[in-house]
Design an enzyme around this catalytic site. Structure first.
Site, short mmCIF file in Angstrom:
data_model
loop_
_atom_site.label_atom_id
_atom_site.label_comp_id
_atom_site.label_asym_id
_atom_site.label_seq_id
_atom_site.Cartn_x
_atom_site.Cartn_y
_atom_site.Cartn_z
N ARG A 166 0.86 -1.18 0.00
CA ARG A 166 0.00 0.00 0.00
C ARG A 166 0.90 1.23 0.00
O ARG A 166 2.07 1.16 0.40
CB ARG A 166 -0.91 0.01 1.23
CG ARG A 166 -1.87 -1.18 1.31
CD ARG A 166 -2.68 -1.13 2.60
NE ARG A 166 -3.65 -2.22 2.66
CZ ARG A 166 -3.41 -3.42 3.21
NH1 ARG A 166 -2.21 -3.66 3.76
NH2 ARG A 166 -4.34 -4.36 3.23
N LYS B 285 -2.04 -2.47 7.57
CA LYS B 285 -3.46 -2.28 7.84
C LYS B 285 -3.93 -3.32 8.86
O LYS B 285 -3.65 -4.50 8.71
CB LYS B 285 -4.25 -2.42 6.54
CG LYS B 285 -5.71 -1.95 6.66
CD LYS B 285 -6.35 -1.91 5.30
CE LYS B 285 -7.79 -1.39 5.39
NZ LYS B 285 -8.42 -1.33 4.06
N HIS C 81 -2.74 3.17 -5.83
CA HIS C 81 -3.33 1.87 -5.48
C HIS C 81 -3.52 1.00 -6.71
O HIS C 81 -3.61 -0.23 -6.59
CB HIS C 81 -4.67 2.08 -4.76
CG HIS C 81 -4.96 1.03 -3.74
ND1 HIS C 81 -4.21 0.86 -2.59
CD2 HIS C 81 -5.91 0.05 -3.70
CE1 HIS C 81 -4.70 -0.14 -1.89
NE2 HIS C 81 -5.72 -0.66 -2.54
N ARG D 223 -0.91 -1.58 -6.92
CA ARG D 223 -1.15 -2.74 -6.04
C ARG D 223 -2.15 -3.70 -6.70
O ARG D 223 -1.96 -4.92 -6.68
CB ARG D 223 -1.67 -2.24 -4.70
CG ARG D 223 -2.04 -3.33 -3.69
CD ARG D 223 -2.34 -2.65 -2.36
NE ARG D 223 -3.16 -3.45 -1.47
CZ ARG D 223 -2.68 -4.32 -0.58
NH1 ARG D 223 -1.38 -4.51 -0.48
NH2 ARG D 223 -3.50 -4.98 0.22
N HIS E 181 -4.16 -9.24 3.18
CA HIS E 181 -5.61 -9.24 3.34
C HIS E 181 -6.00 -10.16 4.49
O HIS E 181 -5.49 -11.29 4.60
CB HIS E 181 -6.30 -9.74 2.06
CG HIS E 181 -6.30 -8.72 0.96
ND1 HIS E 181 -6.50 -9.05 -0.36
CD2 HIS E 181 -6.13 -7.38 0.98
CE1 HIS E 181 -6.45 -7.95 -1.10
NE2 HIS E 181 -6.23 -6.93 -0.31
N TYR F 51 -9.67 -10.24 -7.50
CA TYR F 51 -8.70 -10.25 -8.58
C TYR F 51 -8.82 -11.47 -9.49
O TYR F 51 -8.15 -11.55 -10.51
CB TYR F 51 -7.28 -10.18 -8.02
CG TYR F 51 -7.03 -8.93 -7.22
CD1 TYR F 51 -6.99 -7.67 -7.83
CD2 TYR F 51 -6.85 -8.99 -5.84
CE1 TYR F 51 -6.78 -6.52 -7.09
CE2 TYR F 51 -6.64 -7.83 -5.10
CZ TYR F 51 -6.61 -6.61 -5.72
OH TYR F 51 -6.41 -5.47 -5.00
#
Length: 316
Positions: free
Chosen positions: A134, A159, A265, A268, A291, A300
């Site tokens: 990120r 995150k 982003h 990414r 994630h 994706y």
């Protein structure tokens, strides 16, 4: 006696929220109070919050994610700051975020974009595409986070406050070493001028008083100027501003003739998509991206030979 905003800042910092989140939450709490003409939130209830959120959606036409961001700030205010027993607040309906397919660049578009960027911004963009980091994870990298021998990067407090590891592209080793040399030079200049102490996460500064001046803790991409740290008022050298990369990507996109909406982003998204195209399993991609839920990574899989991408048009 501290004001409501001062108490809110104190609670946010006690719970190690980022400065960016702190500013966003304070913004929404102030806006909520202004919306109700200065009435103290303690005297307001669920209907007041619902009216505020409805006004954001109807009159200001904000997105569902922005509306939910405002709600998160108010949840923090009532539960953590005011410490009120408000069972009704959990019943407030969150705006449903529409499912969006991420913007992804093709491999040739990525190369065109990167070739139309230069300097430090180009290196940061290459690092983001080559690692899936990120934007703020990339800018907050410390020198100690780069392991050239193992070609690994350690992402600290990503995150959700989680640490993880991702690959370090071997093609960037020389450029990153040059960047570290520049960071070391700036750091040495700061030390000679009586500065050079970076901000350490959490309570490390108390546990290791001299660690803040250690080269390993300095940012890989330091700002060219020192600034006042809003946490404690000390003059320090922070990392480069994220707006620098945003402007560089915008210029690079235009030069490359790319007509998609491209942000940091997007690099990414392209990283994850291209890995899946190469045949890497989704769990591996999930781990590299950091994630929490594999469902987030599954967006994706639109690149696989299923769905629209795997159906041949009758015209062809």
């Amino acid at each position: 006696m501290p004001t409501l905003i001062e108490v809110t800042r104190s609670r946010l910092r006690a719970k190690h929220y980022s400065l960016r989140t702190e500013d966003i939450y304070i913004h929404w709490i102030r806006r909520f109070i202004r919306f109700h003409n200065g009435v103290h939130p303690r005297t307001l209830g669920a209907d007041s919050i619902e009216r505020f959120l409805t006004d954001l959606a109807v009159r200001h036409n904000v997105s569902a994610s922005t509306q939910n961001q405002a709600l998160a700030a108010l949840l923090f205010l009532y539960k953590i700051v005011l410490r009120l027993e408000v069972p009704w607040i959990d019943g407030i309906v969150r705006a449903k975020r529409p499912l969006r397919v991420p913007t992804v660049l093709s491999r040739s578009e990525v190369q065109d974009l990167l070739s139309n960027m230069d300097g430090r911004a180009a290196l940061i963009a290459k690092l983001m595409y080559g690692t899936g980091l990120r934007l703020m994870e990339c800018l907050r990298l410390r020198i100690m986070d780069l392991d050239f021998a193992r070609c690994e990067i350690t992402v600290r407090s990503g995150k959700g406050g989680k640490d993880r590891r991702t690959m370090l592209p071997s093609s960037l080793i020389v450029l990153l070493n040059m960047e570290i040399e520049r960071a070391a030079s700036l750091h040495q200049s700061d030390l000679l001028e009586g500065f050079g102490e970076t901000r350490l996460p959490y309570a490390l500064a108390r546990k290791y008083p001299s660690a803040g001046k250690d080269l390993g803790w300095q940012y890989v991409f330091p700002s060219l100027q020192r600034s006042i740290d809003p946490i404690d008022g000390k003059e320090r050298r922070h990392h480069v501003d994220d707006a620098v990369l945003s402007r560089a990507i915008s210029k690079g996109r235009k030069r490359a003739g790319i007509h998609k909406h491209v942000t940091a982003h997007t690099l990414r998204h392209s990283f994850a998509t291209h890995l899946i195209e190469q045949g890497y399993d989704i769990r591996t991609v999930q781990e590299l991206l950091g994630h929490k839920d594999v469902k987030t990574t599954q967006i994706y899989t639109h690149v696989l030979n299923r769905g629209v991408g795997g159906v041949k048009s009758p015209l062809d």
